[in-house]
Scaffold this motif. Structure first.
Motif, PDB file in Angstrom:
ATOM      1  N   LEU A   7       0.822  -1.087  -0.032  1.00 54.43           N
ATOM      2  CA  LEU A   7      -0.178   0.114  -0.165  1.00 54.43           C
ATOM      3  C   LEU A   7       0.991   1.506  -0.072  1.00 54.43           C
ATOM      4  CD1 LEU A   7      -2.891  -1.162   2.521  1.00 54.43           C
ATOM      5  CD2 LEU A   7      -2.833  -0.740   0.141  1.00 54.43           C
ATOM      6  N   GLN A   8       2.047   1.091   0.316  1.00 54.87           N
ATOM      7  CA  GLN A   8       2.817   2.204   0.399  1.00 54.87           C
ATOM      8  C   GLN A   8       3.610   2.638  -0.985  1.00 54.87           C
ATOM      9  OE1 GLN A   8       5.808   1.441   3.370  1.00 54.87           O
ATOM     10  NE2 GLN A   8       4.225   1.622   5.125  1.00 54.87           N
ATOM     11  N   ALA A   9       3.558   1.679  -1.904  1.00 55.99           N
ATOM     12  CA  ALA A   9       4.219   1.538  -3.018  1.00 55.99           C
ATOM     13  C   ALA A   9       3.522   2.362  -4.039  1.00 55.99           C
ATOM     14  CB  ALA A   9       4.272  -0.096  -3.737  1.00 55.99           C
ATOM     15  N   HIS A  10       4.536   2.675  -5.265  1.00 60.04           N
ATOM     16  CA  HIS A  10       3.902   3.612  -6.200  1.00 60.04           C
ATOM     17  C   HIS A  10       3.335   2.618  -7.582  1.00 60.04           C
ATOM     18  CE1 HIS A  10       3.312   6.570  -9.170  1.00 60.04           C
ATOM     19  NE2 HIS A  10       4.277   5.948 -10.137  1.00 60.04           N
ATOM     20  N   TRP A  11       2.158   2.519  -7.746  1.00 59.80           N
ATOM     21  CA  TRP A  11       1.361   1.572  -8.540  1.00 59.80           C
ATOM     22  C   TRP A  11       1.477   2.429 -10.071  1.00 59.80           C
ATOM     23  CZ3 TRP A  11      -0.278  -3.309  -7.449  1.00 59.80           C
ATOM     24  CH2 TRP A  11      -0.258  -3.683  -6.074  1.00 59.80           C
ATOM     25  N   VAL A  12       1.569   1.681 -11.322  1.00 60.84           N
ATOM     26  CA  VAL A  12       1.558   2.051 -12.615  1.00 60.84           C
ATOM     27  C   VAL A  12       0.480   1.400 -13.299  1.00 60.84           C
ATOM     28  CG1 VAL A  12       3.976   2.981 -12.315  1.00 60.84           C
ATOM     29  CG2 VAL A  12       3.492   0.658 -13.488  1.00 60.84           C
ATOM     30  N   ASP A  13       0.316   1.850 -14.467  1.00 57.09           N
ATOM     31  CA  ASP A  13      -0.681   1.364 -15.549  1.00 57.09           C
ATOM     32  C   ASP A  13      -0.111  -0.127 -15.857  1.00 57.09           C
ATOM     33  OD1 ASP A  13      -2.314   0.467 -17.490  1.00 57.09           O
ATOM     34  OD2 ASP A  13      -2.378   2.552 -18.297  1.00 57.09           O
ATOM     35  N   GLY A  14      -1.057  -1.090 -15.773  1.00 59.59           N
ATOM     36  CA  GLY A  14      -0.570  -2.504 -15.983  1.00 59.59           C
ATOM     37  C   GLY A  14      -0.262  -2.782 -17.341  1.00 59.59           C
ATOM     38  N   LYS A  15      -0.734  -1.985 -18.267  1.00 58.38           N
ATOM     39  CA  LYS A  15      -0.523  -2.086 -19.891  1.00 58.38           C
ATOM     40  C   LYS A  15       0.895  -2.232 -19.990  1.00 58.38           C
ATOM     41  CE  LYS A  15      -4.900  -0.754 -22.095  1.00 58.38           C
ATOM     42  NZ  LYS A  15      -5.717  -0.795 -20.724  1.00 58.38           N
TER      43      LYS A  15
END
Length: 225
Positions: free
Chosen positions: A22-30
């Motif tokens: 939950l602390q991480a930086h998520w990006v577009d899975g594409k």
């Protein structure tokens, strides 16, 4: 062959892993989708070089090394480091088949088995079922946090839209010592039968020893190491 592997991670491990993610930086899975999947993939994903992804991935790999059900079912030759995805706000993943070959630290790896390890409880989100097709139709999978489903990478599969909450999971691939799913399934059934007989008759029983020999001789015939 689909195999449900319960409690790969315990509740405390799940909680600690989720706190990191939950602390991480998520990006577009594409960004990591192949040619076929990019048109049907809509989710968030952690970059492979994310510190949080590496830390949680190591926890999962260590847990799998100690899991006899996973070892028996997968007969792993190599395991791709776990990746992590999140579905929310109607996101989904349409029908696709995983790539046959994936690069792992400069080495090519054949994907024989796919795995999804759930990190959110089923009641935390609506939708998000993993649907895996085989000869008998589509199997719907939505497991408790810490549980994992293992299935052939040749399977057509998809993830239903998540309409409430968020579904966070780890996913990864395994190259098995036995690439053929039918042969691997027979070995898994035989191993389970031998273990059951050992419990009922005792390890020193002649029939147990004989069947153990059959198992290892079949593994010797079919394994690629």
């Amino acid at each position: 062959m689909m195999v449900h592997i319960p409690r790969v991670l315990g509740p405390q491990q799940v909680a600690e892993c989720r706190q990191l993610l939950l602390q991480a930086h998520w990006v577009d899975g594409k960004g990591t989708a192949g040619h076929q999947a990019i048109t049907v993939k809509d989710n968030l994903q952690l970059p492979d070089d994310s510190g949080e992804a590496k830390a949680v991935g190591q926890v999962i790999l260590q847990a799998l090394e100690r899991n006899p059900l996973f070892i028996s079912a997968a007969l792993p030759q190599s395991i791709l480091p776990p990746r992590f995805n999140c579905y929310q706000g109607g996101q989904a993943y349409g029908a696709h088949v995983d790539n046959a070959i994936i690069a792992n630290q400069g080495q090519r790896m054949r994907t024989d088995l796919s795995a999804t390890l759930f990190l959110t409880e089923p009641q935390e989100y609506d939708g998000g079922e993993l649907l895996v097709d085989d000869t008998y139709g589509a199997h719907s999978v939505k497991l408790a946090a810490g549980d994992m489903i293992l299935y052939p990478s040749t399977s057509l599969h998809r993830v239903n839209p998540v309409t409430r909450g968020a579904r966070i999971s780890a996913f990864f691939w395994i190259q098995s010592m036995v690439r053929d799913d039918a042969e691997r399934s027979l070995l898994f059934q035989l191993d389970n039968s031998v273990q059951q007989l050992n419990r009922e008759l005792g390890n020193g029983h002649a029939s147990c020893a004989q069947l153990t020999g059959v198992y290892h001789n079949l593994l010797r015939r079919w394994a690629e190491v």
